[in-house]
Structures are given as structure tokens and as C-alpha cells.
Design a protein around this motif. Structure first.
Motif, PDB file in Angstrom:
ATOM      1  N   THR A  99       0.808  -1.215   0.000  1.00 18.46           N
ATOM      2  CA  THR A  99       0.000   0.000   0.000  1.00 18.46           C
ATOM      3  C   THR A  99       0.839   1.262   0.000  1.00 18.46           C
ATOM      4  OG1 THR A  99      -1.756   1.187   1.193  1.00 18.46           O
ATOM      5  CG2 THR A  99      -0.140  -0.004   2.513  1.00 18.46           C
ATOM      6  N   THR A 100       0.251   2.337  -0.473  1.00 17.91           N
ATOM      7  CA  THR A 100       0.874   3.659  -0.398  1.00 17.91           C
ATOM      8  C   THR A 100       0.780   4.200   1.013  1.00 17.91           C
ATOM      9  OG1 THR A 100       0.174   4.090  -2.676  1.00 17.91           O
ATOM     10  CG2 THR A 100       0.844   5.993  -1.372  1.00 17.91           C
ATOM     11  N   PHE A 101      -0.230   3.747   1.749  1.00 12.90           N
ATOM     12  CA  PHE A 101      -0.545   4.332   3.051  1.00 12.90           C
ATOM     13  C   PHE A 101       0.030   3.489   4.182  1.00 12.90           C
ATOM     14  CE2 PHE A 101      -3.886   5.320  -0.019  1.00 12.90           C
ATOM     15  CZ  PHE A 101      -3.757   6.704  -0.062  1.00 12.90           C
ATOM     16  N   GLY A 102       1.217   3.844   4.636  1.00 13.56           N
ATOM     17  CA  GLY A 102       1.854   3.108   5.722  1.00 13.56           C
ATOM     18  C   GLY A 102       1.374   3.611   7.069  1.00 13.56           C
ATOM     19  N   ARG A 103       0.134   3.287   7.422  1.00 17.75           N
ATOM     20  CA  ARG A 103      -0.457   3.775   8.664  1.00 17.75           C
ATOM     21  C   ARG A 103      -0.460   2.664   9.714  1.00 17.75           C
ATOM     22  NH1 ARG A 103      -5.415   6.545   5.281  1.00 17.75           N
ATOM     23  NH2 ARG A 103      -4.200   8.297   4.470  1.00 17.75           N
ATOM     24  N   PRO A 160      -8.153   2.844  19.850  1.00 20.30           N
ATOM     25  CA  PRO A 160      -8.993   3.047  21.034  1.00 20.30           C
ATOM     26  C   PRO A 160     -10.489   2.994  20.719  1.00 20.30           C
ATOM     27  CG  PRO A 160      -8.241   5.155  20.222  1.00 20.30           C
ATOM     28  CD  PRO A 160      -7.576   4.106  19.360  1.00 20.30           C
ATOM     29  N   LEU A 161     -10.833   3.027  19.439  1.00 25.73           N
ATOM     30  CA  LEU A 161     -12.240   3.072  19.050  1.00 25.73           C
ATOM     31  C   LEU A 161     -12.859   1.681  19.046  1.00 25.73           C
ATOM     32  CD1 LEU A 161     -11.918   5.514  16.001  1.00 25.73           C
ATOM     33  CD2 LEU A 161     -12.598   6.087  18.350  1.00 25.73           C
ATOM     34  N   THR A 162     -14.093   1.593  19.504  1.00 20.58           N
ATOM     35  CA  THR A 162     -14.811   0.323  19.416  1.00 20.58           C
ATOM     36  C   THR A 162     -15.275   0.112  17.974  1.00 20.58           C
ATOM     37  OG1 THR A 162     -16.987   1.290  19.854  1.00 20.58           O
ATOM     38  CG2 THR A 162     -15.649   0.647  21.771  1.00 20.58           C
ATOM     39  N   ALA A 163     -15.696  -1.109  17.667  1.00 18.10           N
ATOM     40  CA  ALA A 163     -16.180  -1.403  16.326  1.00 18.10           C
ATOM     41  C   ALA A 163     -17.377  -0.533  15.973  1.00 18.10           C
ATOM     42  CB  ALA A 163     -16.543  -2.881  16.221  1.00 18.10           C
ATOM     43  N   ARG A 164     -18.272  -0.304  16.944  1.00 15.60           N
ATOM     44  CA  ARG A 164     -19.461   0.505  16.680  1.00 15.60           C
ATOM     45  C   ARG A 164     -19.099   1.973  16.466  1.00 15.60           C
ATOM     46  NH1 ARG A 164     -23.371  -0.847  13.722  1.00 15.60           N
ATOM     47  NH2 ARG A 164     -25.279  -1.567  14.691  1.00 15.60           N
ATOM     48  N   GLU A 165     -18.127   2.464  17.218  1.00 16.18           N
ATOM     49  CA  GLU A 165     -17.675   3.842  17.014  1.00 16.18           C
ATOM     50  C   GLU A 165     -17.068   4.010  15.626  1.00 16.18           C
ATOM     51  OE1 GLU A 165     -16.741   4.676  21.758  1.00 16.18           O
ATOM     52  OE2 GLU A 165     -15.107   4.216  20.361  1.00 16.18           O
ATOM     53  N   CYS A 166     -16.339   3.005  15.178  1.00 14.98           N
ATOM     54  CA  CYS A 166     -15.792   3.041  13.813  1.00 14.98           C
ATOM     55  C   CYS A 166     -16.915   3.035  12.783  1.00 14.98           C
ATOM     56  CB  CYS A 166     -14.866   1.845  13.582  1.00 14.98           C
ATOM     57  SG  CYS A 166     -13.279   1.957  14.440  1.00 14.98           S
ATOM     58  N   ASP A 167     -17.928   2.206  13.008  1.00 18.87           N
ATOM     59  CA  ASP A 167     -19.064   2.154  12.084  1.00 18.87           C
ATOM     60  C   ASP A 167     -19.733   3.518  11.958  1.00 18.87           C
ATOM     61  OD1 ASP A 167     -18.685  -0.552  11.636  1.00 18.87           O
ATOM     62  OD2 ASP A 167     -20.200  -1.180  13.096  1.00 18.87           O
ATOM     63  N   VAL A 168     -19.933   4.176  13.092  1.00 15.25           N
ATOM     64  CA  VAL A 168     -20.610   5.473  13.090  1.00 15.25           C
ATOM     65  C   VAL A 168     -19.754   6.527  12.391  1.00 15.25           C
ATOM     66  CG1 VAL A 168     -21.401   7.341  14.573  1.00 15.25           C
ATOM     67  CG2 VAL A 168     -22.043   4.992  15.097  1.00 15.25           C
ATOM     68  N   LEU A 169     -18.445   6.506  12.620  1.00 18.65           N
ATOM     69  CA  LEU A 169     -17.570   7.466  11.940  1.00 18.65           C
ATOM     70  C   LEU A 169     -17.556   7.223  10.433  1.00 18.65           C
ATOM     71  CD1 LEU A 169     -14.457   7.866  14.281  1.00 18.65           C
ATOM     72  CD2 LEU A 169     -16.340   9.464  13.917  1.00 18.65           C
ATOM     73  N   ALA A 218      -8.848  12.211  11.739  1.00 16.29           N
ATOM     74  CA  ALA A 218      -7.825  11.692  12.651  1.00 16.29           C
ATOM     75  C   ALA A 218      -7.798  10.165  12.629  1.00 16.29           C
ATOM     76  CB  ALA A 218      -8.097  12.189  14.068  1.00 16.29           C
ATOM     77  N   ALA A 219      -8.979   9.537  12.620  1.00 13.99           N
ATOM     78  CA  ALA A 219      -9.046   8.079  12.609  1.00 13.99           C
ATOM     79  C   ALA A 219      -8.500   7.516  11.302  1.00 13.99           C
ATOM     80  CB  ALA A 219     -10.492   7.627  12.825  1.00 13.99           C
ATOM     81  N   ARG A 220      -8.756   8.210  10.201  1.00 17.00           N
ATOM     82  CA  ARG A 220      -8.240   7.746   8.915  1.00 17.00           C
ATOM     83  C   ARG A 220      -6.714   7.867   8.856  1.00 17.00           C
ATOM     84  NH1 ARG A 220     -12.376  10.037   4.230  1.00 17.00           N
ATOM     85  NH2 ARG A 220     -13.675   8.178   4.128  1.00 17.00           N
ATOM     86  N   GLN A 221      -6.187   8.955   9.395  1.00 18.56           N
ATOM     87  CA  GLN A 221      -4.742   9.148   9.381  1.00 18.56           C
ATOM     88  C   GLN A 221      -4.035   8.052  10.165  1.00 18.56           C
ATOM     89  OE1 GLN A 221      -4.297  13.138  10.876  1.00 18.56           O
ATOM     90  NE2 GLN A 221      -4.858  14.088   8.924  1.00 18.56           N
TER      91      GLN A 221
END
Length: 210
Positions: A91-95, A149-158, A203-206
Motif C-alpha cells: 500500500t501507499t498508506f503506511g499507517r 482506542p475506538l470500538t467497532a461501533r464507534e468506527c461504524d458510526v464514523l 484523525a481516525a483515517r490518518q
């Protein structure tokens, strides 16, 4: 490379990359290796599993950000449906978050695209022998970044917030109440140290959490 000059048992590779020029260049360069044969090329994440079941590659070389299913989600499906196929994320994105998610999905390796093709060929051979191959700088960054630190549901909502959807829209998509959506958004904003949900998404994507 002509078939008569290939090794008797070539490593069969599936290549998933949405950029046609990059995909063609990788296929050409890998095809020049005497022991590697690119047996399938796909441009979307949705085509990865079907191509793997049809062509039975030894190694699937997957980009992350693909149209349709992501390379990380496809890696998890390959683990279940084609367990003999080793997955190498390129990948290009080494996160750091991407690396953790890739390992959780069963990937055997994670490399960034700025390395030479010779290193990629070596990595393909190594994962086929059972090794795990990870870009050293990214491994160090992942260790220092800590877990998501995010839960699966928090990720879904974001994720559901990325197109400017309203709280009501998100609630409808995820079959949640609006108050629950607001609670998840508030929690995600707090955990990412941001001021609003769009900053939280960025921020979460970065970090590679989404």
C-alpha cells in the motif's frame, strides 16, 4: 518471462490494484522473476475472492484502498475461503492502524509501495515459506502508536459520517437510535482528541483505524 525459462514450480500470484498503470507495471516486473507468475489481476476489492477461488494463487498481493471491498476486508475473507493463499498487503498508506488491522485479518506481510520490486519478490517468497514480512519502519510506528482506542461501533458510526450524513441518516443506516449515534460520536471525538465528528473521521483515517 517465457514459460520455458521459468522455474518448474512458479509461485502463483494474484494482484489487486485499482490503478491500471501501477497494476500493469507490477505484473510486468514480477513476471520477469524466474519463479513468479502473475495468474490473476483485479481492479476492485469485490473481485478478489472470486479470482482467488478460480485461479488458486499461492500469494495474493493486495492494495488496501480499492473500489468496493477494501483489501483488508478481502484479506479476512481469503483467510476463511482460501486459507492456503498467503496475503501480502502492498500500500501507499503506511499507517499503523492499517498494519494492526491487516495482521488481525490474517495477512502474512505488509509493505509500502516505495520499495524496489526486488524486495517485493523476496517478500513474496518469504511469506510463502511461512514467514511474516513487515516494513520495519511501519512496525516501529505501530508499536509506538498503540492499539485502536475506538470500538467497532464507534468506527461504524464514523464511517457512516464521511459523506456529511446527518445523525438521523446514520441512525437509519446502522439501525440505531439517534441518541445512541450521538453517544458513539461523542465518545469517538473524545478518544481522538478532536473537536467534531469530521475532525474525528480525519484523525481516525490518518491512523488507519477506519
Amino acid at each position: 518471462m517465457p514459460r520455458e525459462h521459468r522455474a518448474a514450480k512458479s509461485i502463483r500470484v494474484l494482484l489487486a490494484e485499482d490503478q491500471g498503470m501501477m497494476r500493469g507495471a507490477l505484473a510486468l516486473l514480477l513476471g520477469m522473476e524466474a519463479d513468479i507468475e502473475v495468474v490473476a489481476q483485479v481492479a476492485t476489492g469485490d473481485g478478489i475472492v472470486d479470482a482467488a477461488l478460480l485461479h488458486r494463487p499461492d500469494v495474493a498481493l493486495l492494495d488496501i484502498e480499492l473500489p468496493g471491498m477494501s483489501g483488508l476486508d478481502a484479506a479476512a475473507e481469503l483467510r476463511d475461503q482460501a486459507p492456503d493463499c498467503r496475503v501480502l498487503i502492498l500500500t501507499t498508506f503506511g499507517r499503523p492502524g492499517y498494519l494492526r488491522r491487516a495482521m488481525e485479518a490474517g495477512a502474512a506481510g505488509f509493505l509500502v509501495k516505495d520499495g524496489p520490486v526486488e524486495e517485493l519478490a523476496v517478500a513474496i517468497r518469504r511469506v510463502l515459506t511461512g514467514e511474516t514480512v513487515i516494513d520495519p519502519a511501519l512496525a516501529a510506528a505501530a508499536l509506538s502508536a498503540g492499539p485502536n482506542p475506538l470500538t467497532a461501533r464507534e468506527c461504524d458510526v464514523l464511517k457512516a459520517s464521511t459523506d456529511g450524513a446527518t445523525v438521523a441518516d446514520i441512525a437509519g443506516r446502522l439501525h440505531l437510535s439517534e441518541s445512541t449515534v450521538r453517544n458513539y460520536l461523542s465518545s469517538a471525538i473524545g478518544k481522538t482528541g478532536t473537536r467534531n465528528r469530521m475532525e474525528a473521521v480525519r484523525a481516525a483515517r490518518q491512523q488507519g483505524w477506519l
